[in-house]
Each structure stands twice: as C-alpha cells, then as structure tokens.
Enzyme design. Sequence first.
Site, PDB file in Angstrom:
ATOM      1  N   CYS A  80       0.864  -1.182   0.000  1.00 62.82           N
ATOM      2  CA  CYS A  80       0.000   0.000   0.000  1.00 62.82           C
ATOM      3  C   CYS A  80       0.907   1.241   0.000  1.00 62.82           C
ATOM      4  CB  CYS A  80      -0.904  -0.024   1.225  1.00 62.82           C
ATOM      5  SG  CYS A  80      -2.145   1.275   1.265  1.00 62.82           S
ATOM      6  N   CYS A  98     -26.487  19.437  -9.419  1.00 64.56           N
ATOM      7  CA  CYS A  98     -25.429  18.789  -8.639  1.00 64.56           C
ATOM      8  C   CYS A  98     -24.681  17.789  -9.499  1.00 64.56           C
ATOM      9  CB  CYS A  98     -26.034  18.099  -7.415  1.00 64.56           C
ATOM     10  SG  CYS A  98     -24.861  17.141  -6.456  1.00 64.56           S
TER      11      CYS A  98
END
Length: 337
Positions: free
Chosen positions: A139, A189
């Site tokens: 990661c 939106c």
Amino acid sequence: MVAAALAMSWHAPRAEGADTRMDKKMADKELRKILTPEQYRVTRRGGTEPAFDNEYWDNKEQGIYVDIISGVPLFSSSDKFDSGCGWPSFTKPIDDMSIIRQEDTSHGMVRTEVRSKESDAHLGHVFADGPAPAGLRYCINSAALRFVPAADLQKEGYGAYLALFRRPDQQVKRVRKAKTEKAAFGAGCFWGVEAAFRQLPGVAEAAVGYMGGTARNPTYEAVCSGTTGHAETVLVEYDPQKISYEKLLNVFFSLHDPTALNRQGPDVGTQYRSVVFCFSPEQEKAAQVAKWKLEKSGMYNRPVVTEIVPAPAFYRAEEHHQRYYEKRGIQPGCHPM
C-alpha cells in the site's frame, strides 16, 4: 524532474572522511525546495496522504512507478490491483532489492513499513492481505511516486522495462486508434450526473468540474459562493461508434428539470444552471434541435431555459468530488432518474 534536479547532490561522490550528516542536511535542503509540501511530508516525515484523494490510486494506465526522489523504478502497473483501500496497491516491487522493509510501531499498532533503498524515502506499508499467490499488498503513497507511461519508457531512459509489458508498442497504437470525443453538460449537482453518464455503454470516462465562469482554477467553495460564474459540469469522453451525441443529449435532458432557472431541486444558484457546452458546430446544432424537440413535445408547460454555448476551459474538480457516490458505496441521489 525531481530525480534529475537532485542527481548532483544525491549521488555526488564523497571524499574520504566527509561528514555524511552534512550531506544529509544538504540533500534535505534541496528536497524542501523541489518536492511539494505533501511529497516532503510523506517521503521525509512518514506521512500518509488521504485515501481516494491522491494521484495514482485509480490509475489504470500501463507503465512503471519510480521513486519521486531518486527515479529508481519501484513498482509496475502489471502488479497493480484494486484493493479498495484508496491508495495505489501492488502485489510486489519490480526488484525486491530496491526497497527496505522495517517494523513500524507508530500509531499504536505494529506494521511493516516500506522505504526506498536508494533515497530512504518513506513509501507506505506492506500487508499480508493481498491476492494469491504471494498474498501481499504493498500500500503505497502516490506522493512518493512518479508514474512513467509505457509509451514514454524509452525516451525517459527506462527502455529496459518495456519487457514488463506484452507488446507495449501495439498497446500504445491501440490507444491512439481509439477515437473518442468530448461532451460537457451542467444539470445541477454534478455528483449524480457523473454517476449516470458513467453507466452508459460507450462512455469511456466522466469527470466533474467547473465551466463557464471567469475565475481560473476555481475551488468548489468559490463556485458554491456564486461569485465565479461557473456551472457544476460533467465532462464526458465517449466513443461515437458506440453511443451518439444525440443519445447523450437525451440522457442529459432526462436527468434534470430543464425549465428550472438556476436551480435543481433544493440546490439554488447559477452554478446549478442547465447548460450544454459544445465542442463543435455539429454539437451546437444537435443541442439546439434536441432543445427544440423537447419544447415542442409538450412535456413541460414552461419554457426550456437550457443554455447552449461554446465550450470554454474545463477545470477538474477536487479529487474527493470525483466518483463521489461510487467511493462511498451509496446510490446517486442528486438528480431525478
């Protein structure tokens, strides 16, 4: 390039008996000048960038990821996978000798930190929850990396790594042959509008951003203040061989109330206006025809107020607005469906 700029100071040969601590101070001083504050915080202070709000977490292009400081190749897109964690994840490094693993007991837990052997930069952590066969998940912070596309490996001096990819020359040609076009729509939106367009077969990409205002590089807060003149916009990249512009227009008009002036539902302001931004005279003509047909259909008892204007500059919105609903695992709720 950071690696090139630091080459002289980072790799300079040391005289016998030189003070290595002074070398480190000099390198640190150069890094502060060249790295962004976020890159410095991550690589030199062991910081962690926000999940789903970093440069490479969702990058699917083929290429390699190199150390942002030294330029040493660290990871390949061939080993990258979607772990759902919001950071770039890899099953293994390109060369195991390029990284260092060490125990990290910070934040009240025991983890295995991953650092670059060449630059000693903090990269991220490795976890034992990755896919088979190795079962590892590296990661890594995007801020610690620089991505070099497969098409650029040769010219950037990484030609030896072309072998990591199957016939990369043909892959590049295939990408170039894909003829996509752009379309842009403002329908209130932008979160829900983007989600709707992403679901359409033939749409290669959709991004939310701002168009039609006067300010350069506006922020979401500035646009919401109503002072910039921008409209919340979705930029669509589509394959005209798979979906027509007329189909996109039909979807656009179905997603909102085109008779509402400067508002959609509870959202009020010019940033929520109904608008089609056209990238060609052909798009403008098609939009005018679609608007005329809608007005003549009798669907609404009020005039259609949708603006149809030439496309100005598109300013991509902040990363946490991209794929807003998808990242949160919730159903779109900003527009009527």
